[in-house]
Design a protein around this motif. Structure first.
Motif, PDB file in Angstrom:
ATOM      1  N   LEU A  29      -3.067   2.609  -1.571  1.00  0.00           N
ATOM      2  CA  LEU A  29      -1.725   2.537  -2.131  1.00  0.00           C
ATOM      3  C   LEU A  29      -1.654   3.309  -3.436  1.00  0.00           C
ATOM      4  O   LEU A  29      -2.581   3.268  -4.253  1.00  0.00           O
ATOM      5  CB  LEU A  29      -1.331   1.078  -2.379  1.00  0.00           C
ATOM      6  CG  LEU A  29      -0.639   0.339  -1.231  1.00  0.00           C
ATOM      7  CD1 LEU A  29      -1.542   0.265  -0.009  1.00  0.00           C
ATOM      8  CD2 LEU A  29      -0.243  -1.058  -1.665  1.00  0.00           C
ATOM      9  N   ARG A  34       2.300   0.037  -5.593  1.00  0.00           N
ATOM     10  CA  ARG A  34       1.963  -1.231  -6.262  1.00  0.00           C
ATOM     11  C   ARG A  34       3.131  -1.705  -7.137  1.00  0.00           C
ATOM     12  O   ARG A  34       3.387  -2.907  -7.252  1.00  0.00           O
ATOM     13  CB  ARG A  34       0.689  -1.071  -7.074  1.00  0.00           C
ATOM     14  CG  ARG A  34      -0.517  -0.736  -6.206  1.00  0.00           C
ATOM     15  CD  ARG A  34      -1.837  -0.703  -6.987  1.00  0.00           C
ATOM     16  NE  ARG A  34      -2.904  -0.286  -6.109  1.00  0.00           N
ATOM     17  CZ  ARG A  34      -3.520  -1.074  -5.224  1.00  0.00           C
ATOM     18  NH1 ARG A  34      -3.139  -2.345  -5.116  1.00  0.00           N
ATOM     19  NH2 ARG A  34      -4.494  -0.622  -4.452  1.00  0.00           N
ATOM     20  N   ARG A  54       3.082  -4.562   2.234  1.00  0.00           N
ATOM     21  CA  ARG A  54       2.347  -5.675   1.637  1.00  0.00           C
ATOM     22  C   ARG A  54       1.134  -6.051   2.488  1.00  0.00           C
ATOM     23  O   ARG A  54       0.049  -6.332   1.968  1.00  0.00           O
ATOM     24  CB  ARG A  54       3.257  -6.892   1.461  1.00  0.00           C
ATOM     25  CG  ARG A  54       2.555  -8.047   0.733  1.00  0.00           C
ATOM     26  CD  ARG A  54       3.494  -9.154   0.325  1.00  0.00           C
ATOM     27  NE  ARG A  54       3.978  -9.937   1.441  1.00  0.00           N
ATOM     28  CZ  ARG A  54       4.511 -11.158   1.324  1.00  0.00           C
ATOM     29  NH1 ARG A  54       4.633 -11.720   0.134  1.00  0.00           N
ATOM     30  NH2 ARG A  54       4.926 -11.808   2.382  1.00  0.00           N
ATOM     31  N   ARG A  78      -1.659  -3.682   1.867  1.00  0.00           N
ATOM     32  CA  ARG A  78      -2.373  -4.007   0.622  1.00  0.00           C
ATOM     33  C   ARG A  78      -3.376  -5.133   0.861  1.00  0.00           C
ATOM     34  O   ARG A  78      -4.506  -5.091   0.367  1.00  0.00           O
ATOM     35  CB  ARG A  78      -1.380  -4.429  -0.459  1.00  0.00           C
ATOM     36  CG  ARG A  78      -2.058  -4.783  -1.790  1.00  0.00           C
ATOM     37  CD  ARG A  78      -1.081  -5.429  -2.751  1.00  0.00           C
ATOM     38  NE  ARG A  78      -0.581  -6.705  -2.210  1.00  0.00           N
ATOM     39  CZ  ARG A  78       0.392  -7.407  -2.779  1.00  0.00           C
ATOM     40  NH1 ARG A  78       0.989  -6.976  -3.870  1.00  0.00           N
ATOM     41  NH2 ARG A  78       0.786  -8.554  -2.227  1.00  0.00           N
ATOM     42  N   ASP A 117       0.178   4.151  -7.202  1.00  0.00           N
ATOM     43  CA  ASP A 117       0.711   3.302  -8.268  1.00  0.00           C
ATOM     44  C   ASP A 117       2.169   2.941  -7.992  1.00  0.00           C
ATOM     45  O   ASP A 117       2.615   1.830  -8.307  1.00  0.00           O
ATOM     46  CB  ASP A 117       0.584   4.005  -9.620  1.00  0.00           C
ATOM     47  CG  ASP A 117      -0.863   4.106 -10.091  1.00  0.00           C
ATOM     48  OD1 ASP A 117      -1.709   3.336  -9.562  1.00  0.00           O
ATOM     49  OD2 ASP A 117      -1.148   4.940 -10.970  1.00  0.00           O
ATOM     50  N   ALA A 137       5.071  -5.253  -6.671  1.00  0.00           N
ATOM     51  CA  ALA A 137       5.164  -6.191  -7.793  1.00  0.00           C
ATOM     52  C   ALA A 137       6.578  -6.743  -7.932  1.00  0.00           C
ATOM     53  O   ALA A 137       6.782  -7.916  -8.265  1.00  0.00           O
ATOM     54  CB  ALA A 137       4.723  -5.504  -9.084  1.00  0.00           C
TER      55      ALA A 137
END
Length: 300
Positions: free
Chosen positions: A60, A65, A13, A16, A62, A69
């Motif tokens: 990152l 991510r 995280r 990101r 997919d 999420a």
């Protein structure tokens, strides 16, 4: 079932948010190689690639991510668990670390702390002065529990990390030298000052606020001098070197200048408090938030 490790998910995280492995390592007080190794191990545990090369950097995938999420809800629940444990272990007592931008400290934080000494003497508030945008970095890193900032500097309302609490709309007055021809005018608007020499910082939120306010009034301000601290700005105004916009919260520092309310085009800046999602339920944090809202209500 995949093996989930919170520490490694926090690293993902942070990557990101920070954008590079080096910046992630600095934020988490790790080495870049340790960050890379932890993320490689996490990818192996989850069975999906989490990073892909993009030139000399990484980005990152997919899958990464998708993982983040779903884990945002986990982080929020952990914040709630921390809050519940704090309530159980300390009751109404606790320590709250507050990050606040400079003018908010004397205008909002200090009066709130004084009020808490009467109503909640076991709640300890530790204050850390920080610029408006920096407060969110401190909050995200866990270095403060509550941040006071400007709405203009806040992350998007869709950011899953924070809960925002509006506090007040702080009007901006204009500071004039005592002998300025408009210091005693019946009415005053920003457009009356379009030809003046303005004093504000070369960059940062106050520069943006001044420029936006003047441009909304129909002119681009001529910057005669650059300063970011109120002591320097107001000293130059007092000396007749120019005029400046001053937030009402900082008005007490302008003893040697004339502070005038503006008319219909009076600008405001919106002050907000923020906590990490779920952390506002900790009793001590909630008490500090309530004290800040009461103080802001009186200031408004």
């Amino acid at each position: 079932m995949a093996e989930w490790e919170l520490r490694k998910l926090r690293i993902l995280r942070t990557l990101r948010e920070r954008g590079t492995v080096t910046a992630t390592a600095e934020a988490l007080h790790m080495t870049p190689s340790a960050v890379s190794q932890q993320l490689t191990n996490l990818a192996a545990q989850l069975g999906v690639p989490l990073l892909e090369a993009q030139g000399r950097r990484v980005r990152l995938t997919d899958a990464a991510r998708l993982v983040l999420a779903h884990t945002e809800a986990v982080f929020e629940q952990l914040e709630r668990a921390d809050a519940a444990l704090a309530a159980y272990a300390r009751g109404e007592a606790g320590e709250v670390r507050v990050g606040a931008f400079p003018t908010a400290v004397p205008a909002l934080v200090v009066p709130a702390v004084r009020a808490l000494r009467e109503t909640s003497p076991q709640v300890t508030v530790r204050v850390r002065e920080a610029e408006a945008a920096e407060a969110y970095d401190l909050l995200a890193a866990g270095d403060v529990d509550l941040a006071l900032s400007l709405a203009a500097e806040a992350p998007s309302a869709a950011d899953p990390r924070f809960t925002h609490v509006p506090l007040l709309a702080d009007p901006l007055d204009v500071a004039l030298p005592p002998d300025h021809p408009l210091a005693r005018a019946d009415r005053l608007t920003l457009t009356d000052l379009a030809a003046e020499s303005w004093i504000f910082g070369g960059s940062g939120p106050w520069s943006d606020i001044t420029r936006r306010a003047c441009e909304a009034a129909g002119f681009s301000p001529h910057q005669g001098h650059s300063a970011s601290g109120w002591t320097a700005i107001l000293a130059m105004v007092e000396a007749g070197m120019g005029v400046a916009l001053v937030p009402r919260m900082a008005a007490g520092r302008g003893a040697g200048v004339v502070l005038r309310e503006l008319g219909a085009d009076r600008p405001v800046r919106h002050v907000v408090a923020a906590v990490r999602k779920g952390a506002g339920e900790a009793p001590a944090v909630d008490r500090v938030l309530r004290a800040l809202r009461r103080t802001a209500g009186r200031a408004a």
